[in-house]
Scaffold this motif. Structure first.
Motif, PDB file in Angstrom:
ATOM      1  N   LEU A  93       0.845  -1.188   0.000  1.00  0.00           N
ATOM      2  CA  LEU A  93       0.000   0.000   0.000  1.00  0.00           C
ATOM      3  C   LEU A  93       0.882   1.240   0.000  1.00  0.00           C
ATOM      4  O   LEU A  93       1.911   1.282   0.689  1.00  0.00           O
ATOM      5  CB  LEU A  93      -0.917   0.039   1.219  1.00  0.00           C
ATOM      6  N   ASN A  94       0.472   2.251  -0.740  1.00  0.00           N
ATOM      7  CA  ASN A  94       1.188   3.515  -0.826  1.00  0.00           C
ATOM      8  C   ASN A  94       0.325   4.600  -0.179  1.00  0.00           C
ATOM      9  O   ASN A  94      -0.055   5.583  -0.809  1.00  0.00           O
ATOM     10  CB  ASN A  94       1.470   3.835  -2.289  1.00  0.00           C
ATOM     11  N   PHE A  95       0.012   4.373   1.113  1.00  0.00           N
ATOM     12  CA  PHE A  95      -0.830   5.291   1.883  1.00  0.00           C
ATOM     13  C   PHE A  95       0.049   6.131   2.796  1.00  0.00           C
ATOM     14  O   PHE A  95       1.264   5.954   2.867  1.00  0.00           O
ATOM     15  CB  PHE A  95      -1.844   4.508   2.729  1.00  0.00           C
ATOM     16  N   ASN A  96      -0.590   7.049   3.540  1.00  0.00           N
ATOM     17  CA  ASN A  96       0.176   7.842   4.497  1.00  0.00           C
ATOM     18  C   ASN A  96       0.405   7.045   5.787  1.00  0.00           C
ATOM     19  O   ASN A  96      -0.258   6.041   6.053  1.00  0.00           O
ATOM     20  CB  ASN A  96      -0.486   9.186   4.774  1.00  0.00           C
ATOM     21  N   SER A  97       1.343   7.512   6.587  1.00  0.00           N
ATOM     22  CA  SER A  97       1.758   6.755   7.766  1.00  0.00           C
ATOM     23  C   SER A  97       0.629   6.594   8.779  1.00  0.00           C
ATOM     24  O   SER A  97       0.551   5.567   9.467  1.00  0.00           O
ATOM     25  CB  SER A  97       2.960   7.428   8.431  1.00  0.00           C
ATOM     26  N   SER A  98      -0.249   7.587   8.869  1.00  0.00           N
ATOM     27  CA  SER A  98      -1.361   7.490   9.819  1.00  0.00           C
ATOM     28  C   SER A  98      -2.336   6.390   9.409  1.00  0.00           C
ATOM     29  O   SER A  98      -2.838   5.651  10.256  1.00  0.00           O
ATOM     30  CB  SER A  98      -2.089   8.834   9.908  1.00  0.00           C
ATOM     31  N   TRP A  99      -2.617   6.289   8.115  1.00  0.00           N
ATOM     32  CA  TRP A  99      -3.524   5.233   7.649  1.00  0.00           C
ATOM     33  C   TRP A  99      -2.911   3.857   7.885  1.00  0.00           C
ATOM     34  O   TRP A  99      -3.599   2.924   8.292  1.00  0.00           O
ATOM     35  CB  TRP A  99      -3.846   5.430   6.170  1.00  0.00           C
ATOM     36  N   HIS A 100      -1.621   3.747   7.639  1.00  0.00           N
ATOM     37  CA  HIS A 100      -0.957   2.468   7.907  1.00  0.00           C
ATOM     38  C   HIS A 100      -1.005   2.137   9.397  1.00  0.00           C
ATOM     39  O   HIS A 100      -1.203   0.973   9.780  1.00  0.00           O
ATOM     40  CB  HIS A 100       0.495   2.509   7.415  1.00  0.00           C
ATOM     41  N   ALA A 101      -0.824   3.139  10.244  1.00  0.00           N
ATOM     42  CA  ALA A 101      -0.915   2.917  11.692  1.00  0.00           C
ATOM     43  C   ALA A 101      -2.317   2.468  12.082  1.00  0.00           C
ATOM     44  O   ALA A 101      -2.484   1.607  12.966  1.00  0.00           O
ATOM     45  CB  ALA A 101      -0.529   4.183  12.446  1.00  0.00           C
ATOM     46  N   MET A 102      -3.331   3.019  11.427  1.00  0.00           N
ATOM     47  CA  MET A 102      -4.705   2.593  11.696  1.00  0.00           C
ATOM     48  C   MET A 102      -4.890   1.120  11.356  1.00  0.00           C
ATOM     49  O   MET A 102      -5.547   0.382  12.108  1.00  0.00           O
ATOM     50  CB  MET A 102      -5.687   3.447  10.868  1.00  0.00           C
ATOM     51  N   LEU A 103      -4.324   0.691  10.249  1.00  0.00           N
ATOM     52  CA  LEU A 103      -4.424  -0.724   9.862  1.00  0.00           C
ATOM     53  C   LEU A 103      -3.725  -1.610  10.884  1.00  0.00           C
ATOM     54  O   LEU A 103      -4.247  -2.674  11.269  1.00  0.00           O
ATOM     55  CB  LEU A 103      -3.816  -0.919   8.472  1.00  0.00           C
ATOM     56  N   GLU A 104      -2.582  -1.169  11.370  1.00  0.00           N
ATOM     57  CA  GLU A 104      -1.866  -1.955  12.393  1.00  0.00           C
ATOM     58  C   GLU A 104      -2.674  -2.034  13.684  1.00  0.00           C
ATOM     59  O   GLU A 104      -2.732  -3.106  14.315  1.00  0.00           O
ATOM     60  CB  GLU A 104      -0.496  -1.334  12.651  1.00  0.00           C
ATOM     61  N   LEU A 105      -3.277  -0.935  14.083  1.00  0.00           N
ATOM     62  CA  LEU A 105      -4.075  -0.941  15.307  1.00  0.00           C
ATOM     63  C   LEU A 105      -5.281  -1.874  15.192  1.00  0.00           C
ATOM     64  O   LEU A 105      -5.781  -2.372  16.206  1.00  0.00           O
ATOM     65  CB  LEU A 105      -4.550   0.478  15.635  1.00  0.00           C
ATOM     66  N   SER A 106      -5.723  -2.114  13.972  1.00  0.00           N
ATOM     67  CA  SER A 106      -6.849  -3.031  13.769  1.00  0.00           C
ATOM     68  C   SER A 106      -6.420  -4.492  13.815  1.00  0.00           C
ATOM     69  O   SER A 106      -7.261  -5.387  13.727  1.00  0.00           O
ATOM     70  CB  SER A 106      -7.535  -2.738  12.429  1.00  0.00           C
ATOM     71  N   GLY A 107      -5.101  -4.734  13.948  1.00  0.00           N
ATOM     72  CA  GLY A 107      -4.629  -6.098  14.110  1.00  0.00           C
ATOM     73  C   GLY A 107      -3.864  -6.673  12.937  1.00  0.00           C
ATOM     74  O   GLY A 107      -3.585  -7.877  12.913  1.00  0.00           O
ATOM     75  N   THR A 108      -3.471  -5.844  11.985  1.00  0.00           N
ATOM     76  CA  THR A 108      -2.714  -6.320  10.822  1.00  0.00           C
ATOM     77  C   THR A 108      -1.297  -5.752  10.881  1.00  0.00           C
ATOM     78  O   THR A 108      -1.086  -4.572  10.569  1.00  0.00           O
ATOM     79  CB  THR A 108      -3.381  -5.888   9.506  1.00  0.00           C
ATOM     80  N   PRO A 109      -0.308  -6.550  11.264  1.00  0.00           N
ATOM     81  CA  PRO A 109       1.071  -6.059  11.342  1.00  0.00           C
ATOM     82  C   PRO A 109       1.609  -5.714   9.949  1.00  0.00           C
ATOM     83  O   PRO A 109       1.355  -6.426   8.974  1.00  0.00           O
ATOM     84  CB  PRO A 109       1.849  -7.234  11.949  1.00  0.00           C
ATOM     85  N   LEU A 110       2.366  -4.619   9.879  1.00  0.00           N
ATOM     86  CA  LEU A 110       2.947  -4.160   8.627  1.00  0.00           C
ATOM     87  C   LEU A 110       4.449  -3.978   8.761  1.00  0.00           C
ATOM     88  O   LEU A 110       4.986  -3.909   9.861  1.00  0.00           O
ATOM     89  CB  LEU A 110       2.331  -2.821   8.209  1.00  0.00           C
ATOM     90  N   ARG A 111       5.097  -3.882   7.614  1.00  0.00           N
ATOM     91  CA  ARG A 111       6.506  -3.508   7.573  1.00  0.00           C
ATOM     92  C   ARG A 111       6.662  -2.410   6.515  1.00  0.00           C
ATOM     93  O   ARG A 111       6.146  -2.531   5.397  1.00  0.00           O
ATOM     94  CB  ARG A 111       7.394  -4.704   7.213  1.00  0.00           C
ATOM     95  N   ARG A 112       7.344  -1.315   6.864  1.00  0.00           N
ATOM     96  CA  ARG A 112       7.569  -0.222   5.925  1.00  0.00           C
ATOM     97  C   ARG A 112       8.856  -0.470   5.142  1.00  0.00           C
ATOM     98  O   ARG A 112       9.861  -0.884   5.712  1.00  0.00           O
ATOM     99  CB  ARG A 112       7.702   1.113   6.655  1.00  0.00           C
ATOM    100  N   LEU A 113       8.812  -0.180   3.855  1.00  0.00           N
ATOM    101  CA  LEU A 113      10.007  -0.300   3.030  1.00  0.00           C
ATOM    102  C   LEU A 113      10.828   0.981   3.164  1.00  0.00           C
ATOM    103  O   LEU A 113      10.276   2.086   3.135  1.00  0.00           O
ATOM    104  CB  LEU A 113       9.623  -0.529   1.564  1.00  0.00           C
ATOM    105  N   PRO A 114      12.135   0.864   3.318  1.00  0.00           N
ATOM    106  CA  PRO A 114      12.971   2.055   3.537  1.00  0.00           C
ATOM    107  C   PRO A 114      13.011   2.974   2.320  1.00  0.00           C
ATOM    108  O   PRO A 114      13.102   2.516   1.180  1.00  0.00           O
ATOM    109  CB  PRO A 114      14.347   1.472   3.850  1.00  0.00           C
TER     110      PRO A 114
END
Length: 365
Positions: free
Chosen positions: A193-214
């Protein structure tokens, strides 16, 4: 059509002075309506600023009424600013910079307030994904909210730096915003996903772990969204923009001081955004976390000191333009950064007592 109302003229000024001086003259003016065009919907961490700004009276004190309109990306929103149908827009820099390429007609807009000083856009994959770098995206799909998004040029440039071409080696596809995009990643219809960091954090808080590409430094350090206005508005009505920026900054400070109230004010502003089911206390805690995270990134330097409100880092932007040119995204590096990003109103944004605003926010219920 946007209509700007402001009381002017010698007669009104004279009456104002006779009645109660300059302050009364300002208060006597009808509130100016400022329409803010957004490229993506407000969420709890971005929308609380408007909610709390209204509830604590920051916008009213500056004699303005703020209305927001959401468009399908910067590509749809910027023409509205250029036509002066909305007063202010909040786009990423890339579409405006690109309009200054050789052979194009520059958009008649100017950035006057740096709303997000660091790059908020990320490439995120599921935590168990075999993708660990941008180069690993070869043959994969990247999800964006819509193909009109202003994030896409920089994403294409990032891919080119790794020898990848969008549309050939990597597909960029529209998946919708927030929940629909989250679902596309979880169902593996896209690989990143090419979303903003807040949206990605929302997805993680919902229970889906993510990894950001450097990201390379040049792209990581570039500012994200900033407030723009038509160049004529900046020239003819600088104080209107200064008043908006000052009220907006006060609201940021207030949200940092009282993040819980910031969340609740957004839920009052947009009741449909309040979660309807689940653990209410947990949801409030998660929302407060998102607000704290965003306010820290927006207001604070790495050492914890306050940033200079609304100021653009012009050398960083110039480095970004050069990188976009070398990646083939811009057809020239000769883009007048100093003309596009205007710091002239920055002193106006700080003309208030930070401690007083913080105390006011903490005391509010």
């Amino acid at each position: 059509m946007f209509i700007h109302k402001v009381a002017t003229g010698a007669r009104l000024r004279l009456v104002g002075m006779l009645i109660a001086g300059a302050f009364a003259s300002l208060a006597a003016q009808a509130a100016d309506t400022v329409t803010v065009g957004l490229a993506i919907p407000l969420t709890v961490d971005s929308g609380g600023v408007y909610g709390l700004g209204n509830e604590l009276g920051f916008f009213k004190e500056e004699g303005i009424e703020v209305k927001t309109v959401v468009f399908q990306g910067a590509g749809a929103m910027l023409p509205q600013v250029a036509a002066r149908k909305v007063t202010i827009g909040l786009p990423l820099p890339e579409p405006v910079l690109a309009s200054y390429e050789t052979g194009k007609t520059p958009l008649p807009v100017r950035y006057f307030y740096n709303a997000i000083p660091l790059n908020e856009i990320e490439l995120a994959v599921l935590a168990d994904s075999p993708i660990h770098s941008i180069a690993d995206l070869k043959g994969k799909k990247i999800g964006v909210g819509a193909l009109t998004w202003g994030t896409i040029p920089a994403t294409r440039a990032l891919l080119r730096q790794q020898g990848l071409t969008a549309g050939k080696d990597v597909d960029i596809v529209g998946v919708g915003v927030l929940g629909s995009g989250f679902l596309a990643l979880k169902e593996k219809r896209v690989d990143a996903l090419n979303f903003n960091s807040s949206w990605h954090a929302m997805l993680e808080l919902s229970g889906t772990p993510l990894r950001r590409l450097p990201y390379p430094d040049t792209f990581r350090d570039m500012n994200s969204n900033g407030f723009v206005a038509h160049q004529d508005t900046l020239r003819e009505q600088p104080q209107l923009l200064a008043r908006f920026g000052r009220a907006y900054t006060k609201a940021l400070i207030a949200c940092e001081a009282n993040p819980k109230l910031c969340v609740e004010s957004f839920w009052r502003l947009q009741p449909e955004s309040r979660p309807k089911t689940g653990d209410a206390a947990k949801q409030l805690d998660e929302a407060v976390f998102l607000v704290k995270r965003r306010m820290n990134r927006t207001l604070r330097n790495a050492d914890g000191s306050l940033r200079e409100f609304g100021k653009f880092n012009l050398p960083v932007i110039r480095d970004f333009v050069e990188a976009m040119y070398k990646s083939g995204e811009f057809n020239t590096a000769n883009i007048p950064v100093d003309q596009i990003f205007d710091n002239s109103l920055v002193p106006e944004f700080a003309k208030f007592d930070v401690a007083q605003v913080q105390a006011r926010a903490k005391a509010a219920q």
